[in-house]
Design an enzyme around this catalytic site. Structure first.
Site, PDB file in Angstrom:
ATOM      1  CE  LYS A  92     -26.406-123.736 123.095  1.00 39.98           C
ATOM      2  NZ  LYS A  92     -25.471-124.653 122.387  1.00 39.98           N
ATOM      3  CE1 TYR A 181     -30.267-125.280 125.082  1.00 37.82           C
ATOM      4  CE2 TYR A 181     -28.569-126.403 123.816  1.00 37.82           C
ATOM      5  CZ  TYR A 181     -29.505-125.403 123.932  1.00 37.82           C
ATOM      6  OH  TYR A 181     -29.688-124.516 122.906  1.00 37.82           O
TER       7      TYR A 181
END
Length: 327
Positions: A92, A181
């Site tokens: 990510k 996140y």
């Protein structure tokens, strides 16, 4: 056995390899780095048989790759590998912007390969616990997530050295590294918001040091705080009409507490028995062995919505990357 190659030789790749070695069907086969010297050093460190400086050459000896290069290179390497028929697990954020991600997904579909964003939190045991207990707390009215972690690289920044983590040419900054996140679990749980409002503090290097997001849905909102230049001890919550789910760490959850409105409380130990990155590897390998080309949790759609949110947040913050000007 699934033969993995790794692209990028930083600390997160070390963690990935450590987690992969816990999986019975993980075979570390190759490494690719910018120079053969770095590739050989990394291969010696982890006993990797094949070393490359060209990702397309690596395709001959692997079934799948894990990409952990600077964010700005994710899309380029992923597309190159998928065109060779190689499956891609990409760290990510999966791309620099939505345009790149659309191209990645189109390539994955064209070449019938698995593409998955390596967001670990939504695949860890605690996330299933959260989903299973949502029905106990009634109609959700607010999702609150906080992830503020002072970066060791910020020390160097304060002393005048701008490392990659704070350089816009690498598509970096707090939103992409930390904020995701907070965003990704909200998207998996609640889908696409109606609107996004963003505020934050921009560093002189051209990236954001910290920020806050407000996502508005039909009957709830999602509030998020993230930072690479300060710490926070706040936990995260899902607040509903009949109770609240308390999450100890949104990026790496392992303790979930369900508070009912009638004052009853249940604490659920969702400790992970393996390395925290094991579960994304297990999901990826399981999908490959089943012949699947998309996760049902870390879906292409979840990654797209998350990227759209981050694109809109960056627009409001005035945060641009070199990748945004590429067509």
């Amino acid at each position: 056995m699934i033969r993995f190659g790794v692209i990028g030789t930083n600390w997160i790749t070390d963690f990935f390899i450590e987690a992969g070695k816990q999986h019975q069907q993980f075979e570390l086969t190759a490494v690719c780095s910018r120079t053969m010297e770095k590739a050989e050093q990394y291969a010696d460190k982890h006993s990797i048989p094949f070393k490359f400086t060209n990702v397309e050459e690596m395709a001959a000896v692997v079934d799948a790759v894990y990409i952990a290069t600077p964010n700005s290179l994710h899309a380029e390497y992923a597309i190159q590998m998928m065109k060779q028929g190689i499956h891609v697990l990409c760290e990510k954020p999966i791309a620099s912007n939505t345009q790149q991600l659309h191209e990645m997904i189109q390539t994955a579909k064209k070449y019938n390969v698995l593409l998955m964003e390596a967001i670990k939190s939504t695949l860890m045991p605690a996330f299933s616990v959260i989903q299973e207990n949502m029905k106990q707390i009634g109609k959700v009215r607010r999702y609150f997530a906080s992830y503020c972690q002072y970066s060791s690289r910020y020390d160097a920044y304060r002393e005048g050295t701008v490392l990659n983590a704070f350089r816009p040419e690498f598509s970096n900054g707090s939103l992409m590294d930390i904020g995701i996140y907070c965003i990704y679990p909200a998207v998996v749980l609640f889908g696409k918001p109606n609107s996004v409002k963003a505020t934050g503090y921009m560093l002189e290097s051209g990236v954001d040091g910290e920020g806050s997001l407000l996502l508005q849905y039909d009957e709830m909102d999602a509030v998020m705080m993230y930072s690479k230049i300060s710490n926070s001890t706040l936990h995260s919550e899902i607040q509903a009409e009949d109770g609240t789910i308390h999450i100890n760490r949104i990026n790496e959850p392992d303790l979930v507490t369900v508070h009912k409105r009638n004052s009853s409380t249940e604490t659920i130990d969702a400790s992970y028995k393996q390395h925290s990155m094991y579960y994304e590897i297990d999901e990826f390998i399981r999908l490959l062995l089943e012949g699947k080309v998309e996760s049902k949790v870390n879906t292409h759609q979840a990654s797209l919505i998350t990227m759209e949110i981050m694109d809109e947040a960056r627009k409001q913050l005035g945060l641009r990357y070199a990748a945004d000007d590429q067509r």
